[in-house]
Design a protein around this motif. Structure first.
Motif, PDB file in Angstrom:
ATOM      1  N   ASP A  12      -7.420  -4.568  -2.792  1.00 18.84           N
ATOM      2  CA  ASP A  12      -7.545  -3.862  -1.522  1.00 18.84           C
ATOM      3  C   ASP A  12      -8.872  -4.168  -0.830  1.00 18.84           C
ATOM      4  OD1 ASP A  12      -6.012  -1.013  -3.083  1.00 18.84           O
ATOM      5  OD2 ASP A  12      -5.064  -2.450  -1.726  1.00 18.84           O
ATOM      6  N   VAL A  19       0.815  -1.213   0.000  1.00 22.79           N
ATOM      7  CA  VAL A  19       0.000   0.000   0.000  1.00 22.79           C
ATOM      8  C   VAL A  19       0.851   1.267   0.000  1.00 22.79           C
ATOM      9  CG1 VAL A  19      -1.873  -1.184   1.208  1.00 22.79           C
ATOM     10  CG2 VAL A  19      -0.225   0.189   2.518  1.00 22.79           C
ATOM     11  N   PHE A  37      -1.541   4.591   0.379  1.00 25.62           N
ATOM     12  CA  PHE A  37      -2.248   4.766   1.648  1.00 25.62           C
ATOM     13  C   PHE A  37      -1.395   5.621   2.589  1.00 25.62           C
ATOM     14  CE2 PHE A  37      -4.918   0.577   1.660  1.00 25.62           C
ATOM     15  CZ  PHE A  37      -5.359   0.856   0.375  1.00 25.62           C
ATOM     16  N   MET A  50      -6.792   6.561   1.526  1.00 23.09           N
ATOM     17  CA  MET A  50      -6.490   5.549   0.516  1.00 23.09           C
ATOM     18  C   MET A  50      -6.786   6.109  -0.874  1.00 23.09           C
ATOM     19  SD  MET A  50      -8.106   2.180   2.415  1.00 23.09           S
ATOM     20  CE  MET A  50      -9.784   2.751   2.195  1.00 23.09           C
TER      21      MET A  50
END
Length: 125
Positions: free
Chosen positions: A89, A63, A67, A82
């Motif tokens: 995800d 991520v 993120f 995000m």
């Protein structure tokens, strides 16, 4: 003690969401915070963490760059921002609080003291 996670939902691939985690019964300023997720049929995995003062953060490789974890201790709230979401995800996302005196964070779920109920994020292709 309660951690209330919210902000999940259905989003198309490439979209964005912001998850929130509001605590009651504890002061988050004494806790490092983590976000974890669990996809159907898979084990829970680490997503991101932030130190109690917000000075240090960590994100899992899968991520990283998409993120971002942040916190506002005055509001007893932690966020997970995000972007560029992918179908992989898709998961239930959990926030967790870990009592901390070091100023660090943890990527290990067993080190966390309190957990939220989770919020479902579904990313469609």
């Amino acid at each position: 003690v309660q951690l209330q996670a919210s902000g999940g939902g259905l989003v198309q691939a490439g979209g964005s969401l912001r998850l929130s985690c509001v605590a009651s019964g504890i002061l988050l300023s004494g806790y490092s915070m983590g976000w974890f997720r669990q996809a159907p049929g898979k084990e829970r995995e680490f997503v991101a963490a932030i130190s109690r003062a917000g000075k240090v953060t960590s994100a899992a490789d899968y991520v990283k760059g998409r993120f971002t974890v942040s916190r506002v201790n005055a509001q007893n709230t932690v966020y997970l921002h995000m972007i560029s979401l992918k179908p992989e995800d898709t998961a239930v996302y959990y926030c967790a609080a870990r009592w901390d005196v070091t100023g660090g964070y943890s990527e290990r779920d067993h080190q966390y003291n309190y957990w939220g109920q989770g919020t479902l994020v579904t990313v469609s292709s």
